[in-house]
Design a protein around this motif. Structure first.
Motif, PDB file in Angstrom:
ATOM      1  N   LEU A 183       3.030  10.115   3.993  1.00  0.00           N
ATOM      2  CA  LEU A 183       4.065  10.682   3.941  1.00  0.00           C
ATOM      3  C   LEU A 183       4.945  11.293   3.646  1.00  0.00           C
ATOM      4  O   LEU A 183       5.801  12.412   3.042  1.00  0.00           O
ATOM      5  N   PHE A 184       5.433   9.510   2.541  1.00  0.00           N
ATOM      6  CA  PHE A 184       6.508   9.997   1.230  1.00  0.00           C
ATOM      7  C   PHE A 184       6.129  11.150   0.970  1.00  0.00           C
ATOM      8  O   PHE A 184       7.014  11.539   0.052  1.00  0.00           O
ATOM      9  N   GLY A 185       5.140  10.842  -0.071  1.00  0.00           N
ATOM     10  CA  GLY A 185       4.585  12.005  -0.669  1.00  0.00           C
ATOM     11  C   GLY A 185       4.607  13.016  -0.194  1.00  0.00           C
ATOM     12  O   GLY A 185       4.470  14.166  -0.949  1.00  0.00           O
ATOM     13  N   ARG A 186       3.943  12.901   0.910  1.00  0.00           N
ATOM     14  CA  ARG A 186       4.653  14.773   1.478  1.00  0.00           C
ATOM     15  C   ARG A 186       5.805  15.326   1.108  1.00  0.00           C
ATOM     16  O   ARG A 186       6.099  16.292   0.816  1.00  0.00           O
ATOM     17  N   LEU A 187       6.732  14.373   1.394  1.00  0.00           N
ATOM     18  CA  LEU A 187       8.262  14.721   1.692  1.00  0.00           C
ATOM     19  C   LEU A 187       9.167  14.556   0.009  1.00  0.00           C
ATOM     20  O   LEU A 187       9.450  15.709   0.081  1.00  0.00           O
ATOM     21  N   VAL A 188       8.254  14.269  -0.805  1.00  0.00           N
ATOM     22  CA  VAL A 188       8.841  13.937  -2.216  1.00  0.00           C
ATOM     23  C   VAL A 188       8.272  15.163  -2.726  1.00  0.00           C
ATOM     24  O   VAL A 188       8.482  16.484  -3.190  1.00  0.00           O
ATOM     25  N   ARG A 189       6.846  15.962  -2.881  1.00  0.00           N
ATOM     26  CA  ARG A 189       6.566  17.195  -2.814  1.00  0.00           C
ATOM     27  C   ARG A 189       6.705  18.260  -2.541  1.00  0.00           C
ATOM     28  O   ARG A 189       7.326  19.218  -2.814  1.00  0.00           O
ATOM     29  N   ARG A 190       7.473  18.092  -1.295  1.00  0.00           N
ATOM     30  CA  ARG A 190       8.265  19.702  -0.526  1.00  0.00           C
ATOM     31  C   ARG A 190       9.977  19.478  -1.657  1.00  0.00           C
ATOM     32  O   ARG A 190       9.908  20.345  -1.523  1.00  0.00           O
ATOM     33  N   ARG A 191       9.977  17.692  -1.398  1.00  0.00           N
ATOM     34  CA  ARG A 191      11.232  17.816  -2.471  1.00  0.00           C
ATOM     35  C   ARG A 191      11.260  18.459  -3.417  1.00  0.00           C
ATOM     36  O   ARG A 191      11.907  19.411  -4.245  1.00  0.00           O
ATOM     37  N   ARG A 192      10.275  18.709  -4.603  1.00  0.00           N
ATOM     38  CA  ARG A 192      10.583  18.676  -6.092  1.00  0.00           C
ATOM     39  C   ARG A 192      10.093  19.976  -5.714  1.00  0.00           C
ATOM     40  O   ARG A 192      10.791  21.207  -6.448  1.00  0.00           O
ATOM     41  N   ARG A 193       9.157  21.124  -4.724  1.00  0.00           N
ATOM     42  CA  ARG A 193       9.137  22.232  -4.422  1.00  0.00           C
ATOM     43  C   ARG A 193      10.279  23.322  -4.096  1.00  0.00           C
ATOM     44  O   ARG A 193      10.926  24.300  -4.486  1.00  0.00           O
ATOM     45  N   LYS A 194      11.656  22.932  -3.353  1.00  0.00           N
ATOM     46  CA  LYS A 194      13.020  23.261  -3.201  1.00  0.00           C
ATOM     47  C   LYS A 194      13.559  23.207  -4.557  1.00  0.00           C
ATOM     48  O   LYS A 194      14.713  24.229  -4.595  1.00  0.00           O
ATOM     49  N   SER A 195      13.455  21.999  -4.814  1.00  0.00           N
ATOM     50  CA  SER A 195      14.222  21.590  -6.644  1.00  0.00           C
ATOM     51  C   SER A 195      13.699  23.057  -7.239  1.00  0.00           C
ATOM     52  O   SER A 195      14.597  24.000  -8.115  1.00  0.00           O
ATOM     53  N   ALA A 196      12.434  23.757  -7.168  1.00  0.00           N
ATOM     54  CA  ALA A 196      12.187  24.298  -8.062  1.00  0.00           C
ATOM     55  C   ALA A 196      12.492  25.687  -8.010  1.00  0.00           C
ATOM     56  O   ALA A 196      12.501  26.642  -8.642  1.00  0.00           O
ATOM     57  N   GLU A 197      11.979  25.707  -6.774  1.00  0.00           N
ATOM     58  CA  GLU A 197      12.264  27.446  -6.212  1.00  0.00           C
ATOM     59  C   GLU A 197      14.349  27.764  -6.755  1.00  0.00           C
ATOM     60  O   GLU A 197      14.064  28.748  -7.013  1.00  0.00           O
ATOM     61  N   ILE A 217       1.246  -1.809  -0.222  1.00  0.00           N
ATOM     62  CA  ILE A 217      -0.170   0.418   0.146  1.00  0.00           C
ATOM     63  C   ILE A 217       0.559   1.420  -0.581  1.00  0.00           C
ATOM     64  O   ILE A 217       0.346   2.276  -0.728  1.00  0.00           O
ATOM     65  N   PRO A 218       1.558   1.196   0.632  1.00  0.00           N
ATOM     66  CA  PRO A 218       2.678   2.607   0.833  1.00  0.00           C
ATOM     67  C   PRO A 218       3.131   2.823  -0.446  1.00  0.00           C
ATOM     68  O   PRO A 218       3.336   4.124  -1.150  1.00  0.00           O
ATOM     69  N   ILE A 219       3.968   2.074  -1.080  1.00  0.00           N
ATOM     70  CA  ILE A 219       4.415   2.516  -2.347  1.00  0.00           C
ATOM     71  C   ILE A 219       2.992   2.648  -3.715  1.00  0.00           C
ATOM     72  O   ILE A 219       3.342   3.557  -4.224  1.00  0.00           O
ATOM     73  N   ALA A 220       1.923   2.209  -3.423  1.00  0.00           N
ATOM     74  CA  ALA A 220       1.042   2.606  -4.537  1.00  0.00           C
ATOM     75  C   ALA A 220       0.594   3.697  -3.939  1.00  0.00           C
ATOM     76  O   ALA A 220       0.245   4.352  -5.097  1.00  0.00           O
ATOM     77  N   THR A 221       0.276   4.165  -3.311  1.00  0.00           N
ATOM     78  CA  THR A 221      -0.309   5.435  -2.671  1.00  0.00           C
ATOM     79  C   THR A 221       1.306   6.120  -3.359  1.00  0.00           C
ATOM     80  O   THR A 221       0.865   7.555  -3.861  1.00  0.00           O
ATOM     81  N   PHE A 222       1.909   6.007  -2.851  1.00  0.00           N
ATOM     82  CA  PHE A 222       3.037   7.352  -3.331  1.00  0.00           C
ATOM     83  C   PHE A 222       3.391   7.309  -4.778  1.00  0.00           C
ATOM     84  O   PHE A 222       3.510   8.416  -5.236  1.00  0.00           O
ATOM     85  N   LEU A 223       2.938   6.301  -5.204  1.00  0.00           N
ATOM     86  CA  LEU A 223       3.019   6.417  -6.545  1.00  0.00           C
ATOM     87  C   LEU A 223       2.059   6.874  -7.522  1.00  0.00           C
ATOM     88  O   LEU A 223       2.375   7.832  -8.386  1.00  0.00           O
ATOM     89  N   LEU A 224       1.257   6.772  -6.616  1.00  0.00           N
ATOM     90  CA  LEU A 224      -0.593   7.912  -7.483  1.00  0.00           C
ATOM     91  C   LEU A 224       0.203   9.376  -6.753  1.00  0.00           C
ATOM     92  O   LEU A 224      -0.260   9.841  -8.396  1.00  0.00           O
ATOM     93  N   ILE A 225       0.637   9.171  -5.926  1.00  0.00           N
ATOM     94  CA  ILE A 225       1.179  10.952  -5.231  1.00  0.00           C
ATOM     95  C   ILE A 225       2.469  10.961  -6.296  1.00  0.00           C
ATOM     96  O   ILE A 225       2.387  12.603  -7.162  1.00  0.00           O
ATOM     97  N   ALA A 226       3.243  10.833  -6.497  1.00  0.00           N
ATOM     98  CA  ALA A 226       4.198  10.334  -7.453  1.00  0.00           C
ATOM     99  C   ALA A 226       3.609  11.416  -9.058  1.00  0.00           C
ATOM    100  O   ALA A 226       4.220  12.047  -9.317  1.00  0.00           O
TER     101      ALA A 226
END
Length: 261
Positions: free
Chosen positions: A237-251, A177-186
């Motif tokens: 949680l991992f989806g939030r971390l990836v989104r935050r990381r992408r946002r920092k990279s874009a900034e 489930i965590p992998i599926a959830t993460f992939l849906l968000i990513a």
């Protein structure tokens, strides 16, 4: 030979090379499974006894499992040993698959895919272990104690094997489930906010799945439903971390572009 024929030959050459490489990696995977199987087969009966222990430990004293088919005493341990060999070889098989597709991936895709593969294998193993050490004792305790007193529980070894293999697979997949959830968000198919709003439905769904896969008591259902829900939260949680990381990279990229301008 015309130019069109030369181009066609050049286009077919990479395809043939890929097919040869795919065949090579498939053969390596099959050989690895076969070698592991040969090493495990002398212990086939011991492996079956280990897998059958959750049920055997719940049977009344003097009870035993039975074989209703002539070939079952041979085929059931044979089948289980082959499945265990595949189970053990999964990391190597996935490594061969990774080696085949990795050259065609971008660097950021490689950085994401490898941890996901490793996590998927670990979670699948964790789900199978959870089924064996937590769910099986509860299931078989319930099944062996609910029947009429004058009914002797004598389970066929082949039917038992089919039953536990289905549960191993079901719990292994449930722990993905965590992998599926993460992939849906990513992938952008959904968002963290959308998944967070669906928590009540997810909780209900987890308990429905727990009700279908475990005995009809609250404790057993909770032992499956609660881990499934917690794994769902881990994926968010991992989806939030990836989104935050992408946002920092874009900034950071935008800041560099401003500095260059």
């Amino acid at each position: 030979m015309s130019d069109s024929d030369d181009k066609q030959d050049l286009g077919q050459a990479p395809l043939i090379e890929h097919l040869i490489e795919l065949r090579s990696r498939l053969l390596r995977s099959v050989v690895a499974i076969f070698v592991i199987f040969l090493g495990l087969y002398p212990f086939a009966n011991e492996i079956y006894t280990f897998v059958a222990q959750p049920l055997m430990g719940m049977l009344p004293e003097g009870s035993q499992m039975i074989a209703t088919e002539v070939a079952s005493p041979f085929l059931a341990p044979f089948k289980l040993t082959l499945v265990v060999a595949v189970f053990i070889a999964i990391p190597y098989v996935l490594h061969q698959a990774w080696a085949f597709v990795a050259p065609g991936l971008y660097d950021n895709e490689k950085a994401l895919a490898l941890p996901l593969l490793a996590s998927s294998v670990g979670l699948f193993y964790a789900g199978a272990a959870f089924a064996y050490y937590v769910v099986f004792p509860l299931l078989f305790q319930f099944f062996t104690q609910t029947g009429p007193e004058n009914v002797a529980v004598m389970t066929d070894i082949n039917q038992y094997l089919n039953f536990v293999l289905k549960l191993f697979f079901a719990f292994g997949v449930a722990f993905e489930i965590p992998i599926a959830t993460f992939l849906l968000i990513a992938s952008g198919a959904t968002t963290v906010e959308s998944l967070s709003k669906k928590r009540p439905y997810i909780i209900l769904g987890c308990f429905v799945v727990g009700m279908l896969l475990t005995p009809p008591d609250v404790i057993s259902q909770s032992l499956l439903a609660i881990p499934m829900y917690l794994l769902y939260e881990v994926g968010i949680l991992f989806g939030r971390l990836v989104r935050r990381r992408r946002r920092k990279s874009a900034e950071a990229e935008a800041s560099e572009e401003r500095d260059e301008a």
